[in-house]
Each structure stands twice: as structure tokens, then as C-alpha cells.
Design a protein around this motif. Sequence first.
Motif, mmCIF file in Angstrom:
data_model
loop_
_atom_site.group_PDB
_atom_site.id
_atom_site.type_symbol
_atom_site.label_atom_id
_atom_site.label_comp_id
_atom_site.label_asym_id
_atom_site.label_seq_id
_atom_site.Cartn_x
_atom_site.Cartn_y
_atom_site.Cartn_z
ATOM 1 N N PRO A 65 10.098 9.126 -55.953
ATOM 2 C CA PRO A 65 11.269 9.176 -55.075
ATOM 3 C C PRO A 65 11.935 7.806 -54.987
ATOM 4 C CG PRO A 65 9.326 8.821 -53.754
ATOM 5 C CD PRO A 65 8.854 8.898 -55.192
ATOM 6 N N GLY A 66 13.157 7.786 -54.567
ATOM 7 C CA GLY A 66 13.883 6.537 -54.394
ATOM 8 C C GLY A 66 15.194 6.573 -55.124
ATOM 9 N N GLU A 67 15.132 6.455 -56.454
ATOM 10 C CA GLU A 67 16.366 6.504 -57.233
ATOM 11 C C GLU A 67 16.959 7.906 -57.266
ATOM 12 O OE1 GLU A 67 16.885 3.450 -60.638
ATOM 13 O OE2 GLU A 67 14.772 4.055 -60.693
ATOM 14 N N ASP A 68 16.163 8.924 -56.967
ATOM 15 C CA ASP A 68 16.688 10.293 -56.952
ATOM 16 C C ASP A 68 17.338 10.652 -55.625
ATOM 17 O OD1 ASP A 68 14.474 10.487 -55.321
ATOM 18 O OD2 ASP A 68 13.516 12.124 -56.431
ATOM 19 N N GLY A 69 17.319 9.745 -54.648
ATOM 20 C CA GLY A 69 17.991 9.984 -53.374
ATOM 21 C C GLY A 69 17.154 10.664 -52.313
ATOM 22 N N LEU A 70 15.910 11.030 -52.635
ATOM 23 C CA LEU A 70 15.084 11.753 -51.669
ATOM 24 C C LEU A 70 14.801 10.909 -50.430
ATOM 25 C CD1 LEU A 70 13.279 14.109 -50.810
ATOM 26 C CD2 LEU A 70 11.414 13.059 -52.116
ATOM 27 N N ILE A 71 14.379 9.675 -50.623
ATOM 28 C CA ILE A 71 14.056 8.813 -49.485
ATOM 29 C C ILE A 71 15.300 8.557 -48.647
ATOM 30 C CG2 ILE A 71 13.244 6.524 -48.805
ATOM 31 C CD1 ILE A 71 11.054 8.357 -49.907
ATOM 32 N N GLN A 72 16.439 8.344 -49.318
ATOM 33 C CA GLN A 72 17.690 8.108 -48.588
ATOM 34 C C GLN A 72 18.079 9.326 -47.755
ATOM 35 O OE1 GLN A 72 17.016 7.478 -51.726
ATOM 36 N NE2 GLN A 72 17.953 5.584 -52.448
ATOM 37 N N ALA A 73 17.882 10.527 -48.314
ATOM 38 C CA ALA A 73 18.219 11.746 -47.572
ATOM 39 C C ALA A 73 17.350 11.883 -46.328
ATOM 40 C CB ALA A 73 18.047 12.968 -48.480
ATOM 41 N N MET A 74 16.083 11.496 -46.445
ATOM 42 C CA MET A 74 15.192 11.566 -45.286
ATOM 43 C C MET A 74 15.570 10.501 -44.251
ATOM 44 S SD MET A 74 11.561 12.323 -47.186
ATOM 45 C CE MET A 74 10.672 12.614 -45.661
ATOM 46 N N LEU A 75 15.903 9.298 -44.724
ATOM 47 C CA LEU A 75 16.298 8.246 -43.791
ATOM 48 C C LEU A 75 17.584 8.610 -43.058
ATOM 49 C CD1 LEU A 75 15.513 5.047 -45.897
ATOM 50 C CD2 LEU A 75 14.269 5.873 -43.886
ATOM 51 N N ASN A 76 18.458 9.379 -43.712
ATOM 52 C CA ASN A 76 19.690 9.818 -43.055
ATOM 53 C C ASN A 76 19.417 10.750 -41.880
ATOM 54 O OD1 ASN A 76 21.287 8.322 -44.755
ATOM 55 N ND2 ASN A 76 22.085 10.055 -45.916
ATOM 56 N N ARG A 77 18.210 11.294 -41.827
ATOM 57 C CA ARG A 77 17.816 12.152 -40.703
ATOM 58 C C ARG A 77 17.158 11.350 -39.587
ATOM 59 N NH1 ARG A 77 20.183 14.469 -44.962
ATOM 60 N NH2 ARG A 77 20.505 16.697 -44.633
ATOM 61 N N THR A 78 17.158 10.029 -39.742
ATOM 62 C CA THR A 78 16.595 9.152 -38.719
ATOM 63 C C THR A 78 17.690 8.208 -38.225
ATOM 64 O OG1 THR A 78 15.938 7.286 -40.158
ATOM 65 C CG2 THR A 78 14.446 9.189 -40.066
ATOM 66 N N SER A 79 17.304 7.281 -37.363
ATOM 67 C CA SER A 79 18.253 6.280 -36.849
ATOM 68 C C SER A 79 18.213 4.995 -37.667
ATOM 69 C CB SER A 79 17.909 5.962 -35.387
ATOM 70 O OG SER A 79 16.572 5.470 -35.293
#
Length: 302
Positions: A65-79
Amino acid sequence: MRVLLIAGGWSDEREVSLSGAKGIHNALLELGHEVDLLDPAQDFSNLMARANKADFAFINLHGSPGEDGLIQAMLNRTSCPYQGSGPESSFLTLNKAATKTIFDANSILSPKWELICAAEGCNGIEKLTPPVFIKPNSGGSSLGMTFAQNAQDMQSGIEKVFSMGDSALVEEYIKGIEVTCAILGDEPLPLILITPPDKAQFFDYNSKYALDGAEEVCPAPIEEKLTDKIKEITLKAHTLLGLSGYSRADFIISNGEPYILEVNTLPGMTPTSLVPRAAKAAGYSFSKLIEKLIELGLSRQK
């Protein structure tokens, strides 16, 4: 600030990620931040909970994960804000065939290519003939890449990529010199000329990360007009792909024409990596580069 440093993961580039994280960790401490290290391969289930306790997340992951956007998508669900691009543009850019489709549609010169999939009836070679490069469509760091000089090389190179669980991108071989150009914020950094060691056929994994790897010259000794053209193309690609914060584009120059190869949304941050080297030539120490990326991430959130 309390910074959640996310590194490691489960891709083939795990060790590169962890290596880069050491320098980032030291830079964050130097800047006065508190650092909490999270490895998704070891504590994925607590990512969102730990992000909600942090003021900022610094992502140093390569591949998935990381370059595929998965971590970013999860972080977008946080503050918790983070550096670099969001999930959609990260996912798009990691897919080399999708990126090349966008380049083709916007008159950005790139080597001829075709996508070879493992599905039955889809893996016939029709368009390109050797010599060619064969790459995992969604991989990085030149892992799994083959320089195929004949039909047998092509077949084995494609099978190698299939064994990695990916589709194969077959790309026309263009003889020339390799340069890379990074974007920081909305400004191109000085170009780097890359000369792989004599023993390497191309800028492979060892050339990128070994201390005795490729020779890298920054700023690249290239005429000003061509340098400006490459910077212009890099910024255009960065914008078309919807990227944010920073990115790095790789090129081959042949007969005075720059051919874009691919774009990286989470460039390497090891001591031998290209973006820190280009940033240094532009006047940024490593810690100042980290500070700038945090500023850009916070600005994007606002």
C-alpha cells in the motif's frame, strides 16, 4: 507536532521504504517533532486510530500500500493530513498503462507500449518486437524488469511479471541518456543525469539504491532549452495526473527529444535517492525538504 511516520508495508520494496524511513525519522526529530512509527504490515488494523491521535502523517511507502492510494484513502477518513498526492491520483499514476494513455491523449511523447494481461486469449505479442523493456504494470524500483533482446527474452520476461501477479507493460527500447526531474510544490527542481554502471543494462534496482550504483550528476549538464522543455513536460504531467506536493518523472533523451517513461508519486527518500539530491541542488537540506513537504500537506488540507 506528533507525526505518524508510515513505512514498511508488504510490497517487494519494503526494505527500501524502511531504509528511507530512518533518515526521515531523524529529520523529523531534528525539526522538533514527536515521531510515532507505524508499519502497515505489522499494525494495519490500528492505522486509523493512531492517525486520529497524530497531527500529521508522513507516508514513506512504495508499491502497495502507499503508491496505490490505499493509505491515503484511509487517512482521508481521519482528521490527519499527510504529504503528497491523494488516493485517486496515486492509484492512477501507479498504473503505468493508465498513465501512458493520459500521456498519449495529451501529446506527451512517450515510448510506444502495449499491455499484456495473463487472462486467456490476451497475452499474444502483436505490436512490438525486440528490443523492448518489460515491466510490471504496477511495480516500482525497476523490480521485475527485463531488457528483452529477442523473442525468448520477451516470453520469459512476461512470464516473470505474471508470476508476480501483475500485468506486463511492454515498452519500446529507445537508446539515449536518462534524466529525472522532480516537482516540489509547483516548481520543477534541477534535473539529474543518470548513468548506470557499466555492468548494468539499465537503471535497475541495484543502480538505484547501492552506494556504488549509478553515477548521478545534478544539475544535469544539458543545454538550457532542453532542460526547460523537460521541466515543462514534468509539470504538465504532474498537473494532468492531479498530483500534489511532489513527484518525480523519468525521461530518456534520444536525438534531442525527451521521452517520458513514468511518474512517481512517493519518490524514494534514502540517502542515495534522487529527489533529496535534486532538492539539495535547489538549496534544501534533507530536513528542510521534509519540512517543506509537511507545509505543503498542511496547506492542501486547509
